[in-house]
Design an enzyme around this catalytic site. Structure first.
Site, PDB file in Angstrom:
ATOM      1  N   ASN A  39       5.390   5.039   8.987  1.00  0.00           N
ATOM      2  CA  ASN A  39       6.267   3.685   9.481  1.00  0.00           C
ATOM      3  C   ASN A  39       5.993   2.416   8.556  1.00  0.00           C
ATOM      4  O   ASN A  39       6.627   1.466   8.560  1.00  0.00           O
ATOM      5  CB  ASN A  39       5.925   3.370  10.985  1.00  0.00           C
ATOM      6  CG  ASN A  39       6.877   4.191  12.120  1.00  0.00           C
ATOM      7  OD1 ASN A  39       6.248   5.054  12.667  1.00  0.00           O
ATOM      8  ND2 ASN A  39       7.858   3.868  11.992  1.00  0.00           N
ATOM      9  N   SER A  40       4.777   2.542   7.870  1.00  0.00           N
ATOM     10  CA  SER A  40       4.479   1.225   7.203  1.00  0.00           C
ATOM     11  C   SER A  40       5.506   0.836   6.145  1.00  0.00           C
ATOM     12  O   SER A  40       6.315   1.585   5.402  1.00  0.00           O
ATOM     13  CB  SER A  40       3.249   1.506   6.142  1.00  0.00           C
ATOM     14  OG  SER A  40       2.177   1.364   7.041  1.00  0.00           O
ATOM     15  N   VAL A  72     -11.869 -26.614  -2.364  1.00  0.00           N
ATOM     16  CA  VAL A  72     -13.142 -26.578  -1.626  1.00  0.00           C
ATOM     17  C   VAL A  72     -13.321 -25.293  -1.124  1.00  0.00           C
ATOM     18  O   VAL A  72     -12.552 -24.335  -0.975  1.00  0.00           O
ATOM     19  CB  VAL A  72     -12.735 -27.544  -0.229  1.00  0.00           C
ATOM     20  CG1 VAL A  72     -12.433 -29.040  -0.549  1.00  0.00           C
ATOM     21  CG2 VAL A  72     -11.495 -26.995   0.588  1.00  0.00           C
ATOM     22  N   HIS A  75       0.731  -1.225   0.003  1.00  0.00           N
ATOM     23  CA  HIS A  75       0.126  -0.063  -0.100  1.00  0.00           C
ATOM     24  C   HIS A  75       0.818   1.318   0.075  1.00  0.00           C
ATOM     25  O   HIS A  75       0.483   2.226  -0.385  1.00  0.00           O
ATOM     26  CB  HIS A  75      -1.055  -0.168   1.097  1.00  0.00           C
ATOM     27  CG  HIS A  75      -0.449   0.500   2.443  1.00  0.00           C
ATOM     28  ND1 HIS A  75      -0.198  -0.676   3.490  1.00  0.00           N
ATOM     29  CD2 HIS A  75       0.012   1.524   3.051  1.00  0.00           C
ATOM     30  CE1 HIS A  75       0.228  -0.330   4.765  1.00  0.00           C
ATOM     31  NE2 HIS A  75       0.507   1.102   4.250  1.00  0.00           N
ATOM     32  N   ASP A  84       0.186  -7.575   1.644  1.00  0.00           N
ATOM     33  CA  ASP A  84       0.782  -6.140   1.727  1.00  0.00           C
ATOM     34  C   ASP A  84       2.102  -6.207   1.628  1.00  0.00           C
ATOM     35  O   ASP A  84       2.518  -5.338   2.500  1.00  0.00           O
ATOM     36  CB  ASP A  84      -0.075  -5.458   2.884  1.00  0.00           C
ATOM     37  CG  ASP A  84      -0.078  -4.015   2.727  1.00  0.00           C
ATOM     38  OD1 ASP A  84       0.403  -3.513   1.663  1.00  0.00           O
ATOM     39  OD2 ASP A  84      -0.485  -3.121   3.572  1.00  0.00           O
TER      40      ASP A  84
END
Length: 495
Positions: A222-223, A280, A119, A149
């Site tokens: 900080n991501s 499944v 992101h 992410d």
């Protein structure tokens, strides 16, 4: 740009961030994090992105009017005259705005391989990184994965770059110390410390949620930064914070290193993620379902349907099986199976243990590759009128035998055997009824085939005799199967 997801009145904020390291051994807080920080800082980078967005100008000096505004319509029709008295279209031409965002990342290879969050760089037209010494380099995207992410970037540098190594997050425990380094609010090179607050967190951000939670200070920017243990190893990639205001309140989340390394290796090799599949559709084993089947707990994933010519069909998986173990990993809840299968090597053959009518069965299953372009949503369709007039009411359901007229009208194949639901008394308040509808076919009751109303009655009576308060109905609806637990009334009188 910060992404926000509302969760229980608060927000999960995909803030670009870096976390604090955790101690593998239960030890006291170090006297100082200075030596470790000095060693790690050079390998952590700031990530800057620019996205070019085309914006249609509204007239009147380029001012924006809300959609449908009478002013918008007025200036669209009449425009603005220029100095020569002619209509000018300069404000009607699209313009390009630049949207800038920032985040963090870390170098894992001296040749310039950088890890960050998807992101942080998603839809960016330009990506640049800044090293601790101020050097700025342009970056290209090697691969990205929006499900976990993560993104892998590559930069070209004149000299080998400092880098850090991954560690094994499973060796770290709740309460261990961790370090986070990142670029909060664009400040760059910021170190924070905290502990691992929890593990295996599901924040509903995607199908493979398995986050490490920390109280290390993490904020916007900080991501994509690393979470270090006290040995200086990366055990997580900081991805999100939980906050009502957008600021740090001591609840941050990081992708575990064991999960991240699998995705990163595939992104580096293929430019995309290759995930396993077994074919499944599954659902949670609720407490009601467990009670109806006489299970000791609600562990496992209940099979709703088996895809034709899939690994599961070839392995002998059946509708109604409960998958309790996959390749040596205990399946406590549905998402455990989803993550474990996704991370299993494609083409490998592994053991899978299922519960079938209370008995454990071990199957051997070969993993296929998941086509992530296909949707996985259950279809919801209304039942039509039924053809039979011989009906009987049981647990607030009106049932009829499945005859040829009903099959033709509802387009039910001959190989579907069961009992037709002709009406549902939603006003009764019985728990579970609202998941049923007219036109559904009951094919099993407590995992036993039924082909007549009498079969249904016998299975329900058997549940009551066993002292159970819930009965599990397996129903067929236009090509799809579902398991629906329905509450029982012990004192209910048969009509």
């Amino acid at each position: 740009m910060t992404l926000i997801k509302k969760v229980s009145g608060a927000f999960i904020i995909l803030a670009y961030m870096v976390l604090t390291p955790s101690l593998s051994n239960a030890q006291g807080a170090p006297d100082s994090f200075a030596d470790l920080s000095e060693e790690l800082l050079p390998a952590v980078v700031n990530v800057y992105t620019t996205q070019n967005i085309r914006v249609d100008r509204n007239r009147r000096g380029g001012g924006a009017f809300p959609p449908g505004s009478p002013f918008e319509e007025f200036f669209r029709r009449f425009g603005e005259p220029n100095q020569d008295g002619e209509e000018s279209d300069r404000n009607s031409r699209p313009r390009v705005q630049q949207r800038r965002s920032l985040g963090s990342g870390f170098i894992i290879d001296a040749e310039g391989i950088i890890i960050t969050n998807n992101h942080v760089i998603d839809e960016a037209d330009e990506i640049s990184i800044r090293l601790q010494d101020g050097t700025e380099l342009e970056a290209e995207v090697i691969g990205k994965d929006d499900k976990v992410d993560l993104a892998v970037l590559k930069v070209e540098a004149d000299e080998p770059l400092p880098f850090v190594r991954f560690g094994d997050d499973t060796q770290s425990r709740v309460g261990d110390w961790v370090l986070a380094i990142g670029n909060p609010l664009g400040l760059g090179g910021t170190v924070t410390a905290g502990i691992i607050s929890a593990r295996n967190r599901n924040i509903n951000s995607g199908p493979y949620d398995d986050y490490i939670q920390t109280d290390a200070a993490i904020n916007r920017g900080n991501s994509g930064g690393p979470m270090f243990n006290m040995d200086g190893e990366v055990i997580g990639v900081n991805t999100a914070i939980y906050s009502q205001t957008g600021g740090n309140i001591g609840i941050g989340f990081a992708v575990p290193s064991t999960q991240a390394q699998i995705v990163i290796a595939q992104l580096r090799e293929y430019g995309r993620t290759k995930r396993g599949r077994i074919g499944v559709r599954i659902t949670e084993v609720s407490d009601e379902i467990a009670e109806s089947l006489g299970l000791e707990n609600s562990n496992g994933a209940l099979v709703n349907s088996v895809e034709e010519d899939s690994p599961s069909e070839r392995a002998g998986v059946e509708f109604g099986d409960i998958i309790i173990e996959f390749n040596g990993t205990e399946i406590k809840e549905m998402r455990d199976l989803t993550s474990t299968v996704a991370n299993t090597e494609i083409g490998s053959t592994v053991p899978m243990i299922v519960l079938r009518e209370g008995e454990r069965k071990t199957l051997r299953i070969t993993i296929d590759e998941l086509d992530e372009g296909n949707g996985d949503e259950e279809e919801s369709s209304e039942g039509d009128d039924e053809g039979s007039s011989d009906t009987e009411s049981i647990i607030d359901l009106t049932l009829a035998e499945l005859d040829d007229d009903a099959r033709e009208e509802l387009e039910i194949d001959e190989d579907i055997q069961g009992v037709l639901i002709t009406s549902v008394d939603y006003d009764s308040g019985r728990e579970g009824l609202r998941r049923l509808r007219r036109g559904d076919v009951i094919v099993e009751v407590t995992q036993r085939d039924v082909s007549s109303i009498e079969d249904v009655k016998e299975r329900i009576e058997a549940q009551k005799s066993a002292g159970r308060s819930v009965v599990l109905l397996s129903v067929y609806r236009r090509g799809e199967y579902a398991h629906v637990p329905i509450s029982l009334d012990e004192d209910e009188e048969e009509e």
